[in-house]
Design an enzyme around this catalytic site. Structure first.
Site, short mmCIF file in Angstrom:
data_model
loop_
_atom_site.label_atom_id
_atom_site.label_comp_id
_atom_site.label_asym_id
_atom_site.label_seq_id
_atom_site.Cartn_x
_atom_site.Cartn_y
_atom_site.Cartn_z
N GLU A 119 16.61 17.61 67.26
CA GLU A 119 17.71 17.69 66.23
C GLU A 119 17.55 19.32 65.62
O GLU A 119 16.23 18.98 64.83
CB GLU A 119 17.91 16.47 64.86
CG GLU A 119 18.71 16.35 64.50
CD GLU A 119 18.43 15.21 63.43
OE1 GLU A 119 18.09 16.00 62.10
OE2 GLU A 119 18.78 13.73 63.36
N ASP B 24 18.10 15.93 51.22
CA ASP B 24 16.73 16.51 51.52
C ASP B 24 16.04 16.44 50.84
O ASP B 24 16.12 16.04 49.60
CB ASP B 24 16.75 17.68 52.36
CG ASP B 24 16.59 17.98 53.62
OD1 ASP B 24 16.44 16.47 54.67
OD2 ASP B 24 17.90 18.68 53.95
#
Ligand SMILES: Cc1ncc(COP(=O)(O)O)c(C=O)c1O
Lengths: 419, 266
Positions: free
Chosen positions: B48, B59
């Protein structure tokens, strides 16, 4: 922009708006929309909100004509809508009380908020105290320093204030942190977003909670001068006080709607928050709207003397009003805003928030353009108590250590309007 | 080539695929590509490739920190095409993980064309839901790219249906309500979410958020078609004293995770 071609009109203002958030939040947004739409047609909710506005906020807020200030606005008649007189000192309380009542209806027990100037944080902490909700407010570290008074107010009201050290350490980063908290705690927590941006339904919902500003002001101006104003002026951070006062006038085609963004050190300097002068359409914080960004789509940091306007994006309905030509937006520099701050203080005895001072500086320009026959309605979105420290530093009234500087001290500029 | 093919192959070996996230550009563009190759050599099936972004709301601190440092070091969006080319040449699937605005700014159709030309498999889009993705869905379909949208423990059956019906490659199931970051346990929510998701789709369902050890990879690999690891890998690089030491730590964690998915179902 191309993105409008395939997207549904749902939750959009023209092509702007939408819901650009992690999937995890979609159920909460759907629930919020459902509860909100039901509440606003439920006499019990409407009655409770009106009661709070009347007996707690102090609505309706008055209007004040300011002739001595107006002498500096080309002689136009200048009328202020006094949102600064609301409980907690700004328009922000209008939205917060609505969302706090919705929080209760959703069965949630905790509210979180982002804040720049601290006014939205103070309003949220206030509503949380009133309704018995737990409250956490995210605020960029830089803003906790320049709006220290409001940090203390929030803590005195029982809220936890979290200083955010990421990125530019201002409002944008506080919003990021609030979203992160919300994703993790959405079961128990409502995010009281403080302006007319974010994912649908926030822009529309927050606007409707502030719509009362324009509804009252329109009638008050009619009663006072017997006609509609020529222009309605407001500062635009995320854009909530502006949408609040603009909305009732949108169908009054003769009334110009003018928003003033933070021009910072000047649009050419790159140090500003003039999204409509230097931004382009993109996505930030859940909405497709104007965003200050570089060629890689990274958000560019904004700059302004005003913490509440220091934000690189703007509510999507403003983007739509701009593109449809219904509203106009202009930058006001730090220097111009502080001059207007000083002028209103000295000519009318009203200390405005530095955010609102941008709209006052706008009135000085627009008044000179339109001349003495014009009637200007200006949204005085907040009061300047929170800004006394920043203004005192700006005008050289205190030294670097915070001690007072008297007029005969070297370097004290006084608070002259020629700044 | 769709990463579904890679996941199918793993399934034929009776194991979950291992999917590893690293942001391009940390510690440098070359350094990040070298790190991705270490992952491939250590048994990671799909990389990824993360696009560092100024406002990563999904995040946690580890990936935020890497993004800030990558941006400060001068990474550009186009660097992901280089990374995609090298990762697919190294024999792994190259999926790009990006917040939406960088793609929007580049131009959705142009991005899809350039990604396909670079050998990229498609996109994972953490802040783009299918409802808002009309342009991306059209471009991905035109270029044969994977469209990996996310589902969450909060997703209703209606949302699971709406999201999975637009996915290609796999469905990304977020194990917990929250942001990226290693967690002591992955929790039962993930298992339940995978089962609920399978009621709506035959696509592979991969689980991410919180996995950091071989044992967790083994455990998740029992019910998921793929195990996604991000922060734990990134931390090997951000906390290293030197680039070499970072790659060493990265390789050893990747081998532990690869071992985990291989013993999960035995
Ligand atoms: C007094 C005041 N006016 C204006 C603003 C800007 O917000 P908005 O554009 O949403 O009204 C703020 C924000 O903190 C504020 O405190």
């Amino acid at each position: 922009m191309t993105t409008t071609s395939n997207v549904p009109a749902y939750g959009r203002f023209g092509g702007f708006g939408g819901r650009y958030v992690p999937e995890a939040l979609i159920p909460a947004l759907e629930q919020l929309e459902e509860v909100w739409r039901k509440a606003v047609v439920d006499p019990e909710f409407v009655g409770e909100l009106e009661r709070l506005q009347r007996t707690y906020t102090g609505r309706p807020s008055i209007i004040t004509e300011v002739p001595r200030f107006a002498e500096h606005c080309g002689g136009a008649r200048v009328i202020l809508k006094r949102e600064d007189l609301n409980h907690t000192g700004s328009h922000k309380i209008n939205n917060v009380l609505g969302q706090a009542l919705l929080t209760k209806r959703m069965g949630k027990t905790r509210v979180i908020a982002e804040t720049g100037a601290g006014q939205h944080g103070v309003a949220t902490a206030t509503a949380a105290a009133l309704l018995g909700l737990e409250c956490v407010v995210y605020m960029g570290r830089k803003d906790t320093e320049r709006q220290a008074l409001n940090v203390a107010r929030m803590r005195l009201l029982g809220a936890e204030v979290v200083a955010v050290d990421n990125g530019s350490k201002t409002l944008k980063d506080a919003v990021n942190e609030a979203f992160r908290d919300w994703v993790a705690n959405v079961d128990t927590t409502h995010y009281v977003l403080g302006t007319v941006t974010g994912p649908h339904p926030f822009p529309e919902m927050v606007r409707d909670f502030h719509r009362v500003i324009g509804v009252e002001a329109r009638q008050q101006v009619l009663d006072l001068v017997g006609r509609l104003p020529d222009a309605v002026l407001a500062c635009v951070g995320g854009g909530s006080n502006a949408m609040g006062i603009f909305h009732r006038f949108i169908d009054d085609r003769s009334v110009r709607l003018i928003g003033f963004e933070a021009g910072g050190e000047g649009v050419e300097s790159g140090k500003h928050a003039a999204r409509f002068s230097a931004g382009i359409p993109g996505v930030l914080h859940g909405a497709f709207t104007y965003v200050m960004q570089d060629e890689d789509g990274q958000t560019v940091e904004s700059h302004s003397v005003s913490a509440g306007l220091d934000y690189p994006s703007v509510g999507p309905e403003h983007a739509h009003l701009l593109e449809s030509g219904r509203a106009e937006y202009r930058p006001i520099s730090d220097v111009e805003a502080m001059e207007a701050f000083s002028l209103l203080s000295r000519t009318e005895g009203i200390l405005p928030a530095i955010e609102s001072a941008h709209a006052l500086a706008g009135a000085m320009k627009v008044g000179r353009e339109l001349g003495p026959d014009a009637v200007l309605l200006v949204n005085l979105s907040g009061r300047g108590d929170k800004d006394v420290h920043t203004a005192a530093e700006w005008f050289g009234l205190i030294g670097d250590d915070g001690s007072p500087r008297l007029p005969d001290d070297d370097g004290a500029k006084g608070m002259g309007v020629q700044q | 080539m769709s990463v579904a093919t890679i996941i199918e192959k793993c399934r034929a070996d009776d194991r979950a695929a291992l999917i590893g996230y690293l942001p391009v550009g940390f510690p440098s563009v070359e350094g990040s590509i070298a790190a991705m190759k270490v992952l491939v050599e250590s048994g990671v099936d799909i990389i990824e490739i993360g696009v560092p972004y100024s406002d990563p709301v999904m995040d946690g601190p580890v990936i935020q920190d890497a993004a800030v440092r990558a941006l400060a070091a001068g990474v550009h969006l186009t660097d992901i095409f280089t990374a995609a080319r090298e990762v697919s040449a190294a024999g792994a699937g190259a999926l790009v993980m990006t917040y939406w605005n960088p793609v929007l700014r580049y131009g959705v159709e142009r991005f899809a064309a350039d990604l396909a030309a670079a050998g990229g498999a498609g996109l994972i889009t953490p802040d783009l839901i299918p409802d808002e993705a009309g342009d991306w869905i059209a471009a991905a379909d035109a270029h044969g790219l994977d469209k990996v949208f996310l589902v969450a423990p909060s997703s209703t059956p209606e949302r699971l249906e709406a999201v999975t019906s637009q996915c290609r490659g796999f469905v990304y199931a977020t194990a917990v309500m929250g942001v990226t970051g290693a967690r002591a346990s992955v929790g039962e929510a993930a298992d339940a979410l995978v089962s609920r998701t399978r009621e709506h789709t035959d696509l592979p369902v991969c689980v991410g958020l919180g996995v950091s050890t071989g044992d967790q990879a083994a455990q998740v690999g029992r019910y998921a078609d793929g195990v996604i690891v991000g922060s734990a890998l990134v931390r090997c690089l951000t906390e290293a004293d030197s680039d070499e030491q970072g790659l060493e730590a990265l390789g050893s964690l990747a081998r532990e995770l690869a071992d985990g998915v291989r013993r999960g179902r035995s």
